[in-house]
Design a protein around this motif. Structure first.
Motif, PDB file in Angstrom:
ATOM      1  N   THR A   1       0.853  -1.188   0.000  1.00 20.88           N
ATOM      2  CA  THR A   1       0.000   0.000   0.000  1.00 20.88           C
ATOM      3  C   THR A   1       0.889   1.238   0.000  1.00 20.88           C
ATOM      4  N   ALA A   2       0.346   2.328  -0.545  1.00 19.98           N
ATOM      5  CA  ALA A   2       1.080   3.602  -0.535  1.00 19.98           C
ATOM      6  C   ALA A   2       0.054   4.719  -0.550  1.00 19.98           C
ATOM      7  N   ALA A   3       0.455   5.873  -0.060  1.00 15.79           N
ATOM      8  CA  ALA A   3      -0.451   7.024  -0.077  1.00 15.79           C
ATOM      9  C   ALA A   3      -0.836   7.346  -1.518  1.00 15.79           C
ATOM     10  N   ALA A   4      -2.094   7.778  -1.720  1.00 16.24           N
ATOM     11  CA  ALA A   4      -2.559   8.105  -3.069  1.00 16.24           C
ATOM     12  C   ALA A   4      -1.649   9.156  -3.716  1.00 16.24           C
ATOM     13  N   ALA A   5      -1.125  10.064  -2.901  1.00 16.47           N
ATOM     14  CA  ALA A   5      -0.244  11.123  -3.431  1.00 16.47           C
ATOM     15  C   ALA A   5       1.064  10.549  -3.982  1.00 16.47           C
ATOM     16  N   ASP A   6       1.393   9.335  -3.598  1.00 14.11           N
ATOM     17  CA  ASP A   6       2.639   8.706  -4.082  1.00 14.11           C
ATOM     18  C   ASP A   6       2.430   7.785  -5.286  1.00 14.11           C
ATOM     19  N   HIS A   7       1.238   7.821  -5.869  1.00 11.33           N
ATOM     20  CA  HIS A   7       0.954   6.939  -7.013  1.00 11.33           C
ATOM     21  C   HIS A   7       2.028   7.050  -8.104  1.00 11.33           C
ATOM     22  N   ASP A   8       2.363   8.277  -8.485  1.00 11.29           N
ATOM     23  CA  ASP A   8       3.317   8.454  -9.588  1.00 11.29           C
ATOM     24  C   ASP A   8       4.733   8.049  -9.178  1.00 11.29           C
ATOM     25  N   VAL A   9       5.069   8.281  -7.914  1.00  8.50           N
ATOM     26  CA  VAL A   9       6.389   7.864  -7.417  1.00  8.50           C
ATOM     27  C   VAL A   9       6.498   6.337  -7.508  1.00  8.50           C
ATOM     28  N   VAL A  10       5.434   5.657  -7.104  1.00 11.59           N
ATOM     29  CA  VAL A  10       5.420   4.189  -7.168  1.00 11.59           C
ATOM     30  C   VAL A  10       5.613   3.732  -8.614  1.00 11.59           C
ATOM     31  N   GLN A  11       4.899   4.368  -9.540  1.00 10.85           N
ATOM     32  CA  GLN A  11       5.012   3.950 -10.942  1.00 10.85           C
ATOM     33  C   GLN A  11       6.404   4.243 -11.498  1.00 10.85           C
ATOM     34  N   ARG A  12       7.017   5.325 -11.052  1.00  3.45           N
ATOM     35  CA  ARG A  12       8.377   5.632 -11.523  1.00  3.45           C
ATOM     36  C   ARG A  12       9.366   4.583 -11.007  1.00  3.45           C
ATOM     37  N   ILE A  13       9.242   4.254  -9.717  1.00  2.21           N
ATOM     38  CA  ILE A  13      10.121   3.226  -9.141  1.00  2.21           C
ATOM     39  C   ILE A  13       9.937   1.902  -9.880  1.00  2.21           C
ATOM     40  N   ALA A  14       8.671   1.558 -10.138  1.00  2.00           N
ATOM     41  CA  ALA A  14       8.387   0.284 -10.819  1.00  2.00           C
ATOM     42  C   ALA A  14       9.053   0.258 -12.190  1.00  2.00           C
TER      43      ALA A  14
END
Ligand code: ADP
Ligand code: MG
Length: 324
Positions: free
Chosen positions: A271-284
């Motif tokens: 899980t991650a904060a909704a505000a971190d959605h793009d950060v998660v996708q960049r890391i992925a």
């Protein structure tokens, strides 16, 4: 060949890792953790006929027994460092043990892991226990307990594949090595040689609010994460990442069931904060792993599913040892 010859021949490959003061061969191993880092310790046992079919190729068993542990290390965001191996064998078949050791070292070398000790015994059932010790900057491990309402739920890779791969292996048990289609071979490999998401897990430290690896099925494992975090959640089943290969061997509805209930994929659910959605996708994308958002964390304690936004009734507990 007795116990000590087996250890010397198959489990004593030299290593020049300066973090190991004493490795295989003494009463205990001595390792030196780096300053400011904590140790993360995981262990998983694979029992013949319970966790793997008895005909599984020994090299695949060796690889898999490391990978399932690496997946726990990844869920904690730790770096894998050292490994111990407890092996119970019904007989000392050198060819089998050699194949097993090759698969085990393949996984270890791929992920920078060193075998530092273990135990070798004979017994009535082939049993493999691997322990991995990882390390991480003190205070930064990801646990199951940090999710809060409003967080997004993510899954890496595709899910539901391994259980289909296992079914293919079982269907071919006893036959000569099967000649499989590319799709079947992909699914079989997903069971035999799961990709541990170690790089992704490490990068998620401080970004993921909670994480678990998917070993018992997404629904059951996500439920454990939500319980540890004292929250509920919703999975939108149309967002589940399903492989083309899975959809080639079953219907869409069956694939959803396989994804929710099928264990053994060893993907990460976090899980991650909704505000971190793009950060998660960049890391992925930097880790070259697909990550899909499959739902949201909610207040309460229930895990529900929707299909295209409408309630979708699904109940499954995952695989329980000793369940009657
Ligand atoms: P002890 O007699 O002290 O119990 P063992 O005979 O169990 O020691 O093991 C001898 C050495 O070999 C130890 O260093 C142990 O860690 C290592 N060892 C035993 N089995 C394995 C294995 N399967 N893989 C790696 N190291 C092993
Ligand atoms: Mg001893």
């Amino acid at each position: 060949m007795h116990e000590f010859e087996l250890i010397r021949k198959f489990f004593s490959r030299p290593s020049d890792d300066s973090s190991i003061s004493v490795g295989v061969g003494d009463d205990g191993a001595v390792v030196v953790p780096a300053d400011g880092r904590e140790l993360v310790v995981v262990m998983d046992t694979l029992v013949a006929a319970v966790h793997f079919p008895t005909g599984l190729a020994p090299a695949d068993l060796g690889y898999r027994s490391v990978a399932v542990n690496l997946s726990d290390i990844a869920a904690m965001s730790a770096t894998p460092r050292w490994m111990t191996l407890a092996l119970t064998l019904t007989n000392a078949d050198e060819e089998w043990v050699g194949g097993f050791a090759n698969g085990l070292y393949d996984a270890a070398e791929k992920y920078g892991l060193r075998l530092i000790g273990g135990d070798t015994t004979s017994g009535p059932t082939t049993t493999v226990t691997v322990q991995i010790i990882g390390d991480i900057v003190a205070g930064t491990a990801t646990t199951r307990a940090g999710a809060s309402a409003g967080d997004l739920i993510f899954v890496s890779g595709t899910i539901g594949d391994a259980v289909a791969g296992l079914a293919l292996l079982q269907a071919d048990a006893g036959k000569p090595y099967p000649l499989m289609s590319g799709q079947q071979e992909y699914l079989r490999r997903r069971f035999c040689r799961p990709d541990a998401r170690v790089g992704l897990g490490m990068r998620l430290a401080g970004i993921a609010t909670a994480a678990i690896d998917v070993s018992d099925g997404l629904f059951a494992d996500l439920h454990k994460l939500l319980q540890a975090s004292r929250v509920g959640g919703v999975i939108e089943v149309m967002q589940l990442p399903l492989s083309e290969e899975l959809l080639a061997v079953m219907t869409y509805d069956e694939a959803i069931e396989s994804a929710l209930a099928g264990g053994d994929d060893y993907e990460l659910c976090f899980t991650a904060a909704a505000a971190d959605h793009d950060v998660v996708q960049r890391i992925a994308s930097e880790c070259r792993v697909a990550v899909s958002c499959v739902g949201t964390v909610a207040e309460g304690n229930a895990l529900k599913c929707t299909r295209n936004g409408k309630e979708f009734d699904y109940r499954h507990t995952g695989y329980l040892h000793f369940a009657v």
